[in-house]
Design a protein around this motif. Structure first.
Motif, PDB file in Angstrom:
ATOM      1  N   ARG A   6     -22.704  37.683  24.440  1.00  0.00           N
ATOM      2  CA  ARG A   6     -23.758  37.883  25.446  1.00  0.00           C
ATOM      3  C   ARG A   6     -24.115  39.357  25.635  1.00  0.00           C
ATOM      4  O   ARG A   6     -24.924  39.690  26.491  1.00  0.00           O
ATOM      5  N   TRP A  42     -25.486  35.738  33.308  1.00  0.00           N
ATOM      6  CA  TRP A  42     -24.687  36.501  32.351  1.00  0.00           C
ATOM      7  C   TRP A  42     -24.105  35.630  31.245  1.00  0.00           C
ATOM      8  O   TRP A  42     -23.597  36.150  30.256  1.00  0.00           O
ATOM      9  N   GLY A  80     -25.284  31.899  29.990  1.00  0.00           N
ATOM     10  CA  GLY A  80     -26.269  31.245  29.141  1.00  0.00           C
ATOM     11  C   GLY A  80     -25.817  29.891  28.625  1.00  0.00           C
ATOM     12  O   GLY A  80     -24.643  29.545  28.650  1.00  0.00           O
ATOM     13  N   ARG A 133     -25.728  33.313  21.199  1.00  0.00           N
ATOM     14  CA  ARG A 133     -26.660  34.218  20.538  1.00  0.00           C
ATOM     15  C   ARG A 133     -26.294  34.432  19.073  1.00  0.00           C
ATOM     16  O   ARG A 133     -27.148  34.431  18.201  1.00  0.00           O
TER      17      ARG A 133
END
Length: 161
Positions: A75, A107, A109, A113
């Motif tokens: 993150r 912070w 999600g 990613r």
């Protein structure tokens, strides 16, 4: 993109769900350890609670730290935020308020990613590989937790008489 690569980004092990699970587990084991300490030091009835719950809490503490590092890298948390998250494992039950704040602030999600576009740093590449290979990643995570727990057992308690 293959379905294998996409699997870690959805479903059961999102950053929020994984972080929440270990934060709550760490807090529960802290509570159990506090109960064990009460039984040992206040009622002087048994030290079994400290032995059993101490070990469980030690494992949960290490797991929380490992997951915190994984989430922090994925993150792109600042070093300060990552250190705060790690520090929250020390005071009893502080991981839960931190997790709630992390969710509220966005912070964590609901997707990872790194499997989608791995960064160029060594931590990014490592975490991306772990997330793209969830079974191997879980095995590596378990091995890291076991290894760090073993080291902690060898070193001994933080405070000795």
């Amino acid at each position: 993109m293959s379905t294998t690569a996409a699997r870690p980004t959805t479903g059961r092990f999102t950053p929020t769900k994984l972080f929440r699970a270990v934060a709550i587990t760490e807090a529960i084991t802290w509570t159990l350890l506090l109960i064990g300490m009460f039984l040992k030091y206040v009622t002087e009835t048994t030290e079994l609670g400290v032995r059993v719950f101490g070990m469980l809490h030690g494992i949960a503490f290490v797991a929380y730290c490992v997951v915190t590092v994984v989430v922090a890298v994925d993150r792109r948390w600042s070093a300060g935020r990552a250190m705060l998250a790690l520090f929250c494992a020390i005071p009893p039950l502080a991981t839960v308020p931190f997790e709630r704040r992390a969710v509220k602030q966005g912070w964590l999600g609901d997707s990872w990613r790194l499997p989608e576009g791995a960064g160029t740093s060594a931590p990014d590449r490592t975490i991306a590989w772990l997330l793209r290979n969830p079974v191997r990643g879980a095995a590596v995570g378990a091995a890291v937790v076991a290894g760090l727990t073993l080291i902690a057992l060898i070193v001994g308690p933080p405070f000795q008489k």
